[in-house]
Design an enzyme around this catalytic site. Structure first.
Site, mmCIF file in Angstrom:
data_model
loop_
_atom_site.group_PDB
_atom_site.id
_atom_site.type_symbol
_atom_site.label_atom_id
_atom_site.label_comp_id
_atom_site.label_asym_id
_atom_site.label_seq_id
_atom_site.Cartn_x
_atom_site.Cartn_y
_atom_site.Cartn_z
ATOM 1 C CG HIS A 4 -91.882 -58.542 11.889
ATOM 2 N ND1 HIS A 4 -91.715 -57.367 11.205
ATOM 3 C CD2 HIS A 4 -93.203 -58.620 12.202
ATOM 4 C CE1 HIS A 4 -92.884 -56.749 11.095
ATOM 5 N NE2 HIS A 4 -93.798 -57.503 11.697
ATOM 6 C CD GLU A 43 -71.213 -38.173 19.964
ATOM 7 O OE1 GLU A 43 -71.041 -39.208 19.296
ATOM 8 O OE2 GLU A 43 -70.618 -37.946 21.040
#
Length: 462
Positions: free
Chosen positions: A441, A185
């Site tokens: 979707h 990170e």
């Protein structure tokens, strides 16, 4: 002052345990030596995500043309980025203060130590000592940046994660030692804002706890972003006497010296067990961990331990779950013990990494015959529209019964997707049940359904 429960440490294990105890009717106090919220809220999970968001916004601006948007030149105001991160952390800590008041939990500022049966001693910042008693005492003292003998931290040139969040200026170069979540990170953050970054990892792959395919894909992506990655490499020494640190690194090809303004040690954490009265109380420990049962009871009646200082993954959400389980048992409920094989792990670089359960290698070693499904984000309509086609979702099932063994993801926002898998595994869903669960979707989450379908030869969009 007598309580039903005193919690020593106010991180995500301690403060969550205290709140749940109060909800269950226990008179509760919490002891904290520095800032409510502990390392996670003040120097870990939360402020690092603020830094990473600044890096993400900077990257969006620099790639605005890819989305058909023209913008002028941009530059990082490093001081303001750090200030925003600290403000976010401060706001979260104040939120915990509010929760303590709301739940009528007494906050005792100072360093807590076990002091005889059912008692603790708290030393305030001015040295004043007071004793408090409770029927139950939970130790939630957390951890700190681990120091290696050959990588001593001076807090200025050789630093831990805490100093990495408040550097006075953006370094031109940095060597990050260790490629777990913390190391990757910070490597991503500093590389994104223009620092020349090298990651040194002792093991063969970066993010070594992840599935090997995820590790290799992430290495390719980070290298493409400009990060130099050295695996199977060991830092032998650091000379910080000059303007630049000289980092001697031994690898399979020989020994070389890297130069950098800053060396970030990200080689894990050490537990905070010193000085809290464990030896005097007779609490058993092993290899830096307090020994506890499934409900976090130590060998001493009335003394419990949770979080980084006990078995299991050193993660904020694990500590919170342990705190709740521990307190519910104390209150006479019958909580289910935590399944440590269903704990999600996340790395918040860009793209993100998220995983839970068995890796492919671990599943095979455990004796499972497996089905593996994989769906790349290059085939996802939402990922293409978002300009985030790097990565994939990989799912692992038991071939005999369809048991959901594990999931491994690398891609945009996958840390938000992994909870679906954790819930599905908790409810013992099978591969076919995932396939038949209709996903919206276009979304990134469709990749989970498609990967399950791929495992059973039913994938549509590959």
């Amino acid at each position: 002052m007598n309580y039903d429960l005193i919690v020593i440490g106010s991180g995500p294990g301690g403060y969550v345990a205290a709140i749940r105890a109060s909800q269950l009717g226990l008179k509760t106090a919490i002891v904290e030596k520095e800032s409510l919220g502990g390392i996670c809220l003040n120097w870990g999970c939360i402020p690092t995500k603020a830094l990473l968001k600044s890096a993400e916004v900077f990257e969006y601006i620099n790639h605005a043309a890819d989305y058909g948007i023209k913008v002028g030149s941009s530059e990082i105001d490093f001081e303001s980025v750090i200030k925003r991160s600290r403000n976010v952390a401060e706001g979260m800590s104040k939120g915990v203060q509010f929760l303590m008041r709301k739940n009528k939990i007494d906050v005792i500022m100072g360093f807590g130590k076990l002091k005889g049966k059912g008692a603790i001693e708290v030393t305030a910042a001015n040295g004043e000592k007071k004793e408090y008693t409770a029927k139950h005492i939970i130790l939630a003292t957390g951890g700190r940046s681990r120091e290696l003998p050959n990588l001593k931290q001076d807090g200025k040139k050789v630093i831990g994660y805490r100093q990495a969040m408040v550097l006075p200026a953006k370094p031109a170069s940095m060597v990050v030692v260790g490629s777990g979540a913390i190391g990757i990170e910070f490597a991503y953050f500093y590389n994104s804002i223009g620092t020349k970054v090298t990651v040194v990892e002792y093991l063969d792959n970066i993010v070594p706890l992840e599935d090997e395919e995820v590790s290799k894909q992430m290495a390719r992506i980070l290298k493409k972003q400009g990060i130099n990655i050295m695996t199977s490499s060991n830092v032998e020494s650091v000379d910080s006497s000059g303007d630049l640190c000289k980092v001697q690194v031994k690898s399979a090809t020989g020994t070389e010296v890297l130069e950098a303004e800053i060396v970030l040690s990200a080689v894990g954490i050490s537990t905070n067990l010193e000085g809290i009265g464990l030896e005097e109380a007779g609490v058993k420990t092993d290899k830096g961990k307090v020994l506890v049962d499934d409900y976090y009871r130590t060998n001493i009646e009335g003394v419990y331990a949770i979080g980084d200082i006990v078995k299991g993954q050193a993660l904020a959400h694990v500590a919170s779950a342990e705190g709740i389980t521990c307190v519910e048992k104390i209150a006479g409920l019958n909580p289910e013990p935590i399944n440590y094989n269903n704990i999600p792990g996340c790395t918040y670089c860009s793209p993100e990494i998220a995983s839970v359960g068995y890796t492919e290698k671990a599943a095979k070693e455990a004796g499972y015959e497996i089905k593996v499904g994989k769906f790349p984000y290059s085939a996802s309509g939402k990922a293409s529209a978002a300009g985030a086609k790097d990565g994939f979702v990989k799912l692992i099932f038991d071939a005999k019964y369809g048991e959901f063994l594990g999931a491994h993801m690398v891609g945009h926002n996958v840390t938000e997707l992994i909870a679906e898998v954790v819930t599905a595994r908790k409810l013992e869903a099978t591969g076919h049940e995932i396939i038949k669960s209709i996903h919206p979707h276009p979304t990134m989450s469709e990749a989970v359904m498609e990967a399950a379908a791929d495992a059973y030869g039913e994938v549509i969009h590959l």
